[in-house]
Design a protein around this motif. Structure first.
Motif, PDB file in Angstrom:
ATOM      1  N   ALA A 158       0.813  -1.215   0.000  1.00 27.30           N
ATOM      2  CA  ALA A 158       0.000   0.000   0.000  1.00 27.30           C
ATOM      3  C   ALA A 158       0.848   1.268   0.000  1.00 27.30           C
ATOM      4  N   GLN A 159       2.121   1.151   0.352  1.00 28.99           N
ATOM      5  CA  GLN A 159       3.009   2.312   0.438  1.00 28.99           C
ATOM      6  C   GLN A 159       3.897   2.474  -0.798  1.00 28.99           C
ATOM      7  N   LEU A 160       3.668   1.670  -1.805  1.00 31.68           N
ATOM      8  CA  LEU A 160       4.460   1.740  -3.032  1.00 31.68           C
ATOM      9  C   LEU A 160       4.028   2.932  -3.890  1.00 31.68           C
ATOM     10  N   PRO A 161       4.857   3.345  -4.864  1.00 34.25           N
ATOM     11  CA  PRO A 161       4.463   4.436  -5.762  1.00 34.25           C
ATOM     12  C   PRO A 161       3.128   4.171  -6.439  1.00 34.25           C
ATOM     13  N   VAL A 162       2.850   2.909  -6.700  1.00 30.00           N
ATOM     14  CA  VAL A 162       1.554   2.472  -7.204  1.00 30.00           C
ATOM     15  C   VAL A 162       1.078   1.366  -6.285  1.00 30.00           C
ATOM     16  N   ALA A 163      -0.019   1.601  -5.590  1.00 29.64           N
ATOM     17  CA  ALA A 163      -0.505   0.629  -4.616  1.00 29.64           C
ATOM     18  C   ALA A 163      -1.235  -0.519  -5.308  1.00 29.64           C
ATOM     19  N   GLY A 164      -1.067  -1.716  -4.745  1.00 29.65           N
ATOM     20  CA  GLY A 164      -1.827  -2.865  -5.216  1.00 29.65           C
ATOM     21  C   GLY A 164      -1.328  -3.439  -6.525  1.00 29.65           C
ATOM     22  N   ALA A 165      -2.229  -4.149  -7.194  1.00 26.89           N
ATOM     23  CA  ALA A 165      -1.881  -4.913  -8.389  1.00 26.89           C
ATOM     24  C   ALA A 165      -1.446  -4.015  -9.540  1.00 26.89           C
ATOM     25  N   VAL A 166      -0.526  -4.510 -10.342  1.00 24.83           N
ATOM     26  CA  VAL A 166      -0.105  -3.840 -11.568  1.00 24.83           C
ATOM     27  C   VAL A 166      -0.135  -4.857 -12.706  1.00 24.83           C
ATOM     28  N   SER A 167      -0.207  -4.340 -13.922  1.00 24.72           N
ATOM     29  CA  SER A 167      -0.154  -5.194 -15.112  1.00 24.72           C
ATOM     30  C   SER A 167       0.923  -4.670 -16.039  1.00 24.72           C
ATOM     31  N   MET A 168       1.749  -5.574 -16.519  1.00 27.01           N
ATOM     32  CA  MET A 168       2.817  -5.223 -17.439  1.00 27.01           C
ATOM     33  C   MET A 168       2.367  -5.548 -18.866  1.00 27.01           C
ATOM     34  N   PHE A 169       2.249  -4.493 -19.680  1.00 27.47           N
ATOM     35  CA  PHE A 169       1.861  -4.652 -21.078  1.00 27.47           C
ATOM     36  C   PHE A 169       3.114  -4.920 -21.899  1.00 27.47           C
ATOM     37  N   ASN A 170       3.202  -6.141 -22.437  1.00 28.12           N
ATOM     38  CA  ASN A 170       4.355  -6.598 -23.218  1.00 28.12           C
ATOM     39  C   ASN A 170       4.029  -6.622 -24.701  1.00 28.12           C
ATOM     40  N   LEU A 171       4.946  -6.129 -25.525  1.00 30.22           N
ATOM     41  CA  LEU A 171       4.922  -6.384 -26.960  1.00 30.22           C
ATOM     42  C   LEU A 171       6.158  -7.201 -27.286  1.00 30.22           C
ATOM     43  N   PRO A 232       0.672  -9.112  -8.239  1.00 26.25           N
ATOM     44  CA  PRO A 232      -0.077  -8.593  -7.085  1.00 26.25           C
ATOM     45  C   PRO A 232       0.387  -7.221  -6.626  1.00 26.25           C
ATOM     46  N   SER A 233       1.667  -6.893  -6.878  1.00 28.93           N
ATOM     47  CA  SER A 233       2.203  -5.574  -6.526  1.00 28.93           C
ATOM     48  C   SER A 233       3.528  -5.379  -7.235  1.00 28.93           C
ATOM     49  N   LEU A 234       4.014  -4.147  -7.198  1.00 34.72           N
ATOM     50  CA  LEU A 234       5.347  -3.866  -7.734  1.00 34.72           C
ATOM     51  C   LEU A 234       6.415  -4.664  -6.995  1.00 34.72           C
ATOM     52  N   LEU A 235       6.206  -4.900  -5.701  1.00 34.77           N
ATOM     53  CA  LEU A 235       7.161  -5.685  -4.922  1.00 34.77           C
ATOM     54  C   LEU A 235       7.274  -7.104  -5.458  1.00 34.77           C
ATOM     55  N   HIS A 236       6.149  -7.698  -5.820  1.00 37.92           N
ATOM     56  CA  HIS A 236       6.159  -9.064  -6.335  1.00 37.92           C
ATOM     57  C   HIS A 236       6.871  -9.116  -7.685  1.00 37.92           C
ATOM     58  N   LYS A 273      -9.482   4.214  -8.660  1.00 36.09           N
ATOM     59  CA  LYS A 273      -9.329   5.253  -7.637  1.00 36.09           C
ATOM     60  C   LYS A 273      -9.721   6.621  -8.177  1.00 36.09           C
ATOM     61  N   LEU A 274      -9.266   6.928  -9.379  1.00 33.93           N
ATOM     62  CA  LEU A 274      -9.565   8.218  -9.996  1.00 33.93           C
ATOM     63  C   LEU A 274     -11.061   8.389 -10.222  1.00 33.93           C
ATOM     64  N   MET A 275     -11.727   7.327 -10.661  1.00 34.61           N
ATOM     65  CA  MET A 275     -13.166   7.399 -10.907  1.00 34.61           C
ATOM     66  C   MET A 275     -13.952   7.569  -9.615  1.00 34.61           C
ATOM     67  N   LYS A 276     -13.502   6.913  -8.545  1.00 34.55           N
ATOM     68  CA  LYS A 276     -14.164   7.065  -7.243  1.00 34.55           C
ATOM     69  C   LYS A 276     -13.989   8.479  -6.708  1.00 34.55           C
ATOM     70  N   GLU A 277     -12.773   9.011  -6.840  1.00 32.80           N
ATOM     71  CA  GLU A 277     -12.520  10.382  -6.372  1.00 32.80           C
ATOM     72  C   GLU A 277     -13.347  11.389  -7.145  1.00 32.80           C
ATOM     73  N   ASP A 278     -13.468  11.193  -8.451  1.00 37.69           N
ATOM     74  CA  ASP A 278     -14.236  12.117  -9.275  1.00 37.69           C
ATOM     75  C   ASP A 278     -15.723  12.032  -8.938  1.00 37.69           C
ATOM     76  N   LYS A 279     -16.209  10.825  -8.657  1.00 36.22           N
ATOM     77  CA  LYS A 279     -17.614  10.642  -8.292  1.00 36.22           C
ATOM     78  C   LYS A 279     -17.916  11.286  -6.950  1.00 36.22           C
ATOM     79  N   ALA A 280     -16.954  11.234  -6.032  1.00 30.92           N
ATOM     80  CA  ALA A 280     -17.147  11.810  -4.700  1.00 30.92           C
ATOM     81  C   ALA A 280     -17.270  13.318  -4.743  1.00 30.92           C
ATOM     82  N   LYS A 281     -16.763  13.945  -5.803  1.00 34.48           N
ATOM     83  CA  LYS A 281     -16.834  15.405  -5.934  1.00 34.48           C
ATOM     84  C   LYS A 281     -18.227  15.878  -6.329  1.00 34.48           C
TER      85      LYS A 281
END
Length: 282
Positions: A158-171, A232-236, A273-281
């Motif tokens: 949760a304290q990483l530059p990007v929290a939680g799961a990430v996906s690596m797009f490979n070509l 699962p995370s950048l750490l993984h 996260k961005l969509m939730k924040e925008d909806k909360a406004k």
């Protein structure tokens, strides 16, 4: 097989991304993937270098390639140089089409992807980051000091530059007659070196040169396949690429099989996260 279209989009003003997301939501064309591009892990060196080396990509999308999705994308790009909808304007667009095994697409939105993005439990790290293998360049998918410093020393995802799961797009572009070597790497990734760290190729397929024909593996100077690999995370991810067991397989089967490749780190959770924040406004 299911045909998908893959897109990278850059906006004139990145702060207008919520407006673009609203436009997507209002279209009733549900993307298989909508993610925030975070940073390049590996940059292309030979293929589509100028097209992909955009200073900033704002959105990564994968759609099933249907007539409604084609019409939607066209609506974004309907004027010269590009169209404007609401308060956002697309200034750069990269795209390709690919076939994906239909079994991967079938329950992707309702089951597969939600369970990956929001797991009930994370796999343990292997300890490779206690004494990682470090190289100066990440071009062979090695861990670098720069990447290590970017993610920091935290063990809390949760304290990483990007929290939680990430996906690596490979070509991927294969050297002639070398795909079988890469398949050995892919098998080891699924069964051991990636799998034990929660890594999985959640979408993958053959790049198409048109709507009916895939790119031949003998054709050089073009991309042959794509893969969207979940972690699962950048750490993984770092735990994997900095480990001895991964690099033994990577160097033996993957590196020499590729004529060119690129990997872009993306986050679907950042879009949520961005969509939730925008909806909360509202």
């Amino acid at each position: 097989m299911t045909i998908v279209s893959i897109h990278l989009i850059s906006l004139a003003k990145p702060e207008t991304l919520p407006s673009l997301l609203k436009y997507i939501q209002s279209s009733n064309i549900k993307p298989l993937v909508q993610a925030k591009p975070i940073r390049w892990v590996i940059r292309p060196e030979k293929i589509q270098v100028s097209e992909l080396h955009n200073p900033r990509w704002d959105l990564f999308l994968i759609f099933e390639d249907t007539e409604p999705s084609k019409a939607f994308i066209s609506s974004l790009l309907d004027t010269s140089p590009y169209g404007a909808k609401g308060d956002f304007k697309v200034i750069s667009h990269w795209t390709t089409n690919s076939t994906v095994p239909s079994r991967l697409v079938k329950d992707f939105l309702t089951k597969t992807n939600p369970s990956l993005l929001h797991p009930t439990q994370l796999p343990s790290l292997t300890g490779a980051l206690d004494n990682p293998l470090i190289k100066e360049s990440s071009q062979d998918l090695s861990l670098t000091d720069t990447f290590r410093q970017w993610i920091g020393t935290t063990t809390d995802p949760a304290q990483l530059p990007v929290a939680g799961a990430v996906s690596m797009f490979n070509l991927l572009a294969f050297k002639p007659s070398m795909k079988t070597s890469y398949l050995r790497y892919a098998k080891a990734f699924a069964e051991t070196i990636g799998g034990k760290r929660g890594g999985t190729a959640k979408l993958f397929g053959n790049i198409m040169k048109d709507d009916k024909e895939r790119v031949s593996e003998d054709t050089q100077g073009v991309w042959h396949e794509f893969a969207l690999a979940h972690y699962p995370s950048l750490l993984h991810f770092a735990d994997m690429i900095g480990s001895k067991d991964y690099q033994e397989v990577n160097q033996k089967h993957r590196v020499d099989a590729l004529g060119d490749t690129c990997i872009l780190c993306t986050s679907e959770l950042e879009i949520e996260k961005l969509m939730k924040e925008d909806k909360a406004k509202l």
